[in-house]
Design a protein around this motif. Structure first.
Motif, PDB file in Angstrom:
ATOM      1  N   CYS A  54     -20.335  -0.842  14.319  1.00 32.84           N
ATOM      2  CA  CYS A  54     -19.941   0.570  14.510  1.00 32.84           C
ATOM      3  C   CYS A  54     -21.076   1.416  15.076  1.00 32.84           C
ATOM      4  N   ARG A  76      -4.651  -5.926   2.618  1.00 34.03           N
ATOM      5  CA  ARG A  76      -4.455  -4.477   2.522  1.00 34.03           C
ATOM      6  C   ARG A  76      -5.772  -3.716   2.379  1.00 34.03           C
ATOM      7  N   SER A  77      -6.816  -4.409   1.919  1.00 36.32           N
ATOM      8  CA  SER A  77      -8.074  -3.695   1.688  1.00 36.32           C
ATOM      9  C   SER A  77      -8.804  -3.374   2.999  1.00 36.32           C
ATOM     10  N   ARG A  97     -14.315  10.626   2.607  1.00 41.09           N
ATOM     11  CA  ARG A  97     -15.207  10.919   1.462  1.00 41.09           C
ATOM     12  C   ARG A  97     -16.669  10.702   1.844  1.00 41.09           C
ATOM     13  N   ILE A  98     -16.945   9.699   2.665  1.00 41.58           N
ATOM     14  CA  ILE A  98     -18.326   9.479   3.125  1.00 41.58           C
ATOM     15  C   ILE A  98     -18.747  10.652   4.014  1.00 41.58           C
ATOM     16  N   HIS A 139     -19.872   8.877  12.020  1.00 47.60           N
ATOM     17  CA  HIS A 139     -18.946   7.752  12.162  1.00 47.60           C
ATOM     18  C   HIS A 139     -17.733   8.020  11.279  1.00 47.60           C
ATOM     19  N   GLY A 185     -15.771  -3.290   0.386  1.00 48.04           N
ATOM     20  CA  GLY A 185     -15.706  -1.877   0.730  1.00 48.04           C
ATOM     21  C   GLY A 185     -16.539  -0.978  -0.160  1.00 48.04           C
ATOM     22  N   ASN A 186     -16.424  -1.252  -1.465  1.00 47.04           N
ATOM     23  CA  ASN A 186     -17.121  -0.422  -2.440  1.00 47.04           C
ATOM     24  C   ASN A 186     -18.632  -0.431  -2.265  1.00 47.04           C
ATOM     25  N   TRP A 226      -2.313   6.394  -1.291  1.00 51.24           N
ATOM     26  CA  TRP A 226      -3.585   5.664  -1.500  1.00 51.24           C
ATOM     27  C   TRP A 226      -4.455   5.792  -0.252  1.00 51.24           C
ATOM     28  N   ARG A 245      -7.966   7.842  -0.459  1.00 59.41           N
ATOM     29  CA  ARG A 245      -9.185   7.011  -0.447  1.00 59.41           C
ATOM     30  C   ARG A 245      -9.942   7.054   0.869  1.00 59.41           C
ATOM     31  N   ASN A 290     -14.553   7.003   6.710  1.00 60.59           N
ATOM     32  CA  ASN A 290     -13.931   7.410   5.454  1.00 60.59           C
ATOM     33  C   ASN A 290     -14.228   8.892   5.228  1.00 60.59           C
ATOM     34  N   ASN A 336     -10.703   4.203  11.640  1.00 58.31           N
ATOM     35  CA  ASN A 336     -12.080   3.767  11.947  1.00 58.31           C
ATOM     36  C   ASN A 336     -12.054   2.976  13.254  1.00 58.31           C
ATOM     37  N   THR A 378       0.857  -1.195   0.000  1.00 56.60           N
ATOM     38  CA  THR A 378       0.000   0.000   0.000  1.00 56.60           C
ATOM     39  C   THR A 378       0.887   1.236   0.000  1.00 56.60           C
TER      40      THR A 378
HETATM   41  O1  UT7 Z   1     -17.193   1.145   9.599  1.00 52.64           O
HETATM   42  C1  UT7 Z   1     -18.113   0.356   8.909  1.00 52.64           C
HETATM   43  C2  UT7 Z   1     -18.485   0.958   7.620  1.00 52.64           C
HETATM   44  N1  UT7 Z   1     -17.379   0.911   6.716  1.00 52.64           N
HETATM   45  C3  UT7 Z   1     -17.315   1.785   5.714  1.00 52.64           C
HETATM   46  O2  UT7 Z   1     -18.164   2.641   5.627  1.00 52.64           O
HETATM   47  C4  UT7 Z   1     -16.206   1.647   4.709  1.00 52.64           C
HETATM   48  C5  UT7 Z   1     -16.746   1.934   3.326  1.00 52.64           C
HETATM   49  N2  UT7 Z   1     -15.794   1.693   2.245  1.00 52.64           N
HETATM   50  C6  UT7 Z   1     -14.703   2.464   2.050  1.00 52.64           C
HETATM   51  O3  UT7 Z   1     -14.393   3.335   2.840  1.00 52.64           O
HETATM   52  C7  UT7 Z   1     -13.930   2.266   0.776  1.00 52.64           C
HETATM   53  O4  UT7 Z   1     -14.657   1.423  -0.088  1.00 52.64           O
HETATM   54  C8  UT7 Z   1     -12.494   1.700   1.001  1.00 52.64           C
HETATM   55  C9  UT7 Z   1     -11.612   2.758   1.610  1.00 52.64           C
HETATM   56  C10 UT7 Z   1     -12.550   0.483   1.881  1.00 52.64           C
HETATM   57  C11 UT7 Z   1     -11.874   1.315  -0.330  1.00 52.64           C
HETATM   58  O5  UT7 Z   1     -11.846   2.426  -1.203  1.00 52.64           O
HETATM   59  P1  UT7 Z   1     -12.400   2.314  -2.703  1.00 52.64           P
HETATM   60  O6  UT7 Z   1     -12.201   3.611  -3.340  1.00 52.64           O
HETATM   61  O7  UT7 Z   1     -13.813   1.804  -2.613  1.00 52.64           O
HETATM   62  O8  UT7 Z   1     -11.427   1.254  -3.324  1.00 52.64           O
HETATM   63  P2  UT7 Z   1     -11.761  -0.166  -3.979  1.00 52.64           P
HETATM   64  O9  UT7 Z   1     -12.123  -1.158  -2.939  1.00 52.64           O
HETATM   65  O10 UT7 Z   1     -12.704   0.051  -5.118  1.00 52.64           O
HETATM   66  O11 UT7 Z   1     -10.353  -0.549  -4.568  1.00 52.64           O
HETATM   67  C12 UT7 Z   1      -9.721   0.248  -5.598  1.00 52.64           C
HETATM   68  C13 UT7 Z   1      -8.357  -0.336  -5.898  1.00 52.64           C
HETATM   69  C14 UT7 Z   1      -8.368  -1.841  -6.131  1.00 52.64           C
HETATM   70  O12 UT7 Z   1      -7.425  -2.121  -7.160  1.00 52.64           O
HETATM   71  P3  UT7 Z   1      -7.924  -2.371  -8.670  1.00 52.64           P
HETATM   72  O13 UT7 Z   1      -8.853  -3.541  -8.589  1.00 52.64           O
HETATM   73  O14 UT7 Z   1      -8.605  -1.098  -9.080  1.00 52.64           O
HETATM   74  O15 UT7 Z   1      -6.647  -2.630  -9.396  1.00 52.64           O
HETATM   75  C15 UT7 Z   1      -7.861  -2.397  -4.837  1.00 52.64           C
HETATM   76  O16 UT7 Z   1      -7.200  -3.638  -4.994  1.00 52.64           O
HETATM   77  O17 UT7 Z   1      -7.491  -0.121  -4.792  1.00 52.64           O
HETATM   78  C16 UT7 Z   1      -6.865  -1.355  -4.428  1.00 52.64           C
HETATM   79  N3  UT7 Z   1      -6.609  -1.322  -3.004  1.00 52.64           N
HETATM   80  C17 UT7 Z   1      -5.485  -0.793  -2.474  1.00 52.64           C
HETATM   81  N4  UT7 Z   1      -4.403  -0.242  -3.038  1.00 52.64           N
HETATM   82  C18 UT7 Z   1      -3.430   0.220  -2.217  1.00 52.64           C
HETATM   83  C19 UT7 Z   1      -7.403  -1.750  -1.982  1.00 52.64           C
HETATM   84  N5  UT7 Z   1      -6.810  -1.501  -0.807  1.00 52.64           N
HETATM   85  C20 UT7 Z   1      -5.629  -0.905  -1.073  1.00 52.64           C
HETATM   86  C21 UT7 Z   1      -4.569  -0.425  -0.286  1.00 52.64           C
HETATM   87  N6  UT7 Z   1      -3.504   0.145  -0.893  1.00 52.64           N
HETATM   88  N7  UT7 Z   1      -4.617  -0.453   1.074  1.00 52.64           N
END
Ligand code: UT7
Length: 331
Positions: free
Chosen positions: A122, A161-162, A263-264, A258, A223-224, A42, A46, A261, A288, A38
């Motif tokens: 949460c 990492r996600s 952006r949320i 909460h 996550g998405n 990023w 994000r 994120n 979080n 990571t």
């Molecule tokens: O507390 C309970 C409630 N939880 C939430 O509300 C969390 C809600 N979700 C989120 O905050 C976001 O969805 C995340 C921060 C978890 C993820 O952000 P995202 O913009 O939705 O990213 P994504 O899951 O769509 O992943 C985008 C890319 C992927 O790569 P590809 O497939 O585009 O090549 C992931 O593999 O980012 C990659 N990725 C990372 N890259 C670097 C995922 N985690 C990481 C990381 N570092 N840590």
């Protein structure tokens, strides 16, 4: 137990004091760069996160909850003897039982009273606040200690990492007392079990116990999908709560969402037509922290003097279940 007398004519509750505790150890984005594939860039773009606190190996949830509760009692000028209800929102109890409420009660020498934990991921602290407010209004409690605490580092898969970059440990607490005027105005609590699969652990106590020690407890999240539902649901819930009170979107002094994120959070702030400086943000420093995130943020903004008595505050949360809740209060 029904509390006879003492609060006749007082039909509301209000926050008498707040407190927080964050474990000493800090894990930065740069530390995470050395652990998984990571980057600081990023994580910051994000999520808005820069660092988070991690409990020491010997610290369990009650060890974080107790100093937070002590600070809240002190701020409320309230002795532990006066507390007659303990509610703890947590996803990471010390033990299956006794519940964390009882452990906190024992450590603080709070006399016998109702003490339980509230399991709504949460959203657990806001669920707990709603229950405690209701019990005070009904005369079934007079002073309540409501804690949100998590040691999410124990249910994190440190090779994923996600998710591993997202979570932190900490505790926030409030003391509620009866009041002639609100105080806590009202709450909306919600859940939709159709979404159990997008944010969950694989194993537990009565389901897949064999996987408990094999990463089965770790948080798994799409996550998405969670992101989109979180923005939609929290936005709708704050609108419903404003409508219930006949308030316009601009009628809020502070938003404490909460902290999952940035952006949320920004999307909800925009919906409430709040300038950025009226949204309490701790996500950069705490990550979080699940059920602890709102009481932690509340305590930060009260102690640094931003939130003042008489101001109107909207709190809104979202988590696994899926569960959500919003609470409106006049501080
Ligand atoms: O507390 C309970 C409630 N939880 C939430 O509300 C969390 C809600 N979700 C989120 O905050 C976001 O969805 C995340 C921060 C978890 C993820 O952000 P995202 O913009 O939705 O990213 P994504 O899951 O769509 O992943 C985008 C890319 C992927 O790569 P590809 O497939 O585009 O090549 C992931 O593999 O980012 C990659 N990725 C990372 N890259 C670097 C995922 N985690 C990481 C990381 N570092 N840590």
């Amino acid at each position: 137990m029904e509390q006879p007398g003492g609060i006749a004519g007082l039909r509301h509750s209000r926050i008498a004091g707040t407190g927080r505790y964050l474990p000493e150890r800090v894990l930065t984005n740069q530390d995470l760069e050395r652990m998984v594939d990571t980057t600081d860039e990023w994580i910051r773009t994000r999520t808005g996160m820069e660092r988070r606190h991690m409990a020491a190996d010997e610290q369990a949830s009650s060890d974080l909850a107790v100093p937070a509760a002590r600070a809240a009692l002190e701020a409320a000028n309230c002795s532990p003897d006066e507390i007659d209800l303990v509610v703890v929102g947590t996803t990471t109890p010390d033990l299956v039982f006794p519940n964390v409420g009882c452990l906190v009660q024992k450590a603080l020498e709070i006399p016998p009273c109702a003490a339980f934990s509230c399991e709504a991921a949460c959203t657990g602290w806001l669920y707990g606040m709603s229950v405690a407010d209701g019990m005070i209004r009904l005369g079934r409690a007079s002073k309540a200690l409501v804690v949100g605490v998590e040691v999410l580092s124990r249910i994190t898969d440190w090779s994923d990492r996600s998710t591993c970059v997202l979570f932190g440990d900490g505790a926030g607490a409030v003391v509620l007392e009866p009041a002639e005027e609100p105080g806590l105005m009202s709450f909306i609590l919600g859940a939709d079990g159709n979404y159990v699969d997008i944010l969950r652990s694989r194993a537990g106590v009565s389901r897949n116990p064999a996987e408990l020690g094999d990463g089965g407890l770790a948080v798994r999240m799409k996550g998405n999908e969670v992101f989109k539902i979180a923005v939609r649901t929290m936005g709708r819930t704050v609108d419903q709560l404003l409508e219930r009170h006949g308030l316009d979107r601009g009628a809020i002094d502070w938003l404490i969402p909460h902290q999952a994120n940035l952006r949320i959070i920004q999307a909800i702030g925009k919906r409430l037509r709040l300038p950025d400086e009226r949204v309490v943000l701790t996500v950069q420093d705490h990550g979080n922290t699940g059920a602890a995130s709102i009481p932690l943020a509340l305590d930060v903004a009260i102690r640094d003097g931003r939130i003042r008595r008489g101001q109107r505050i909207m709190m809104v949360s979202f988590g696994g279940g899926l569960t959500w809740a919003a609470g409106l209060m006049q501080f």
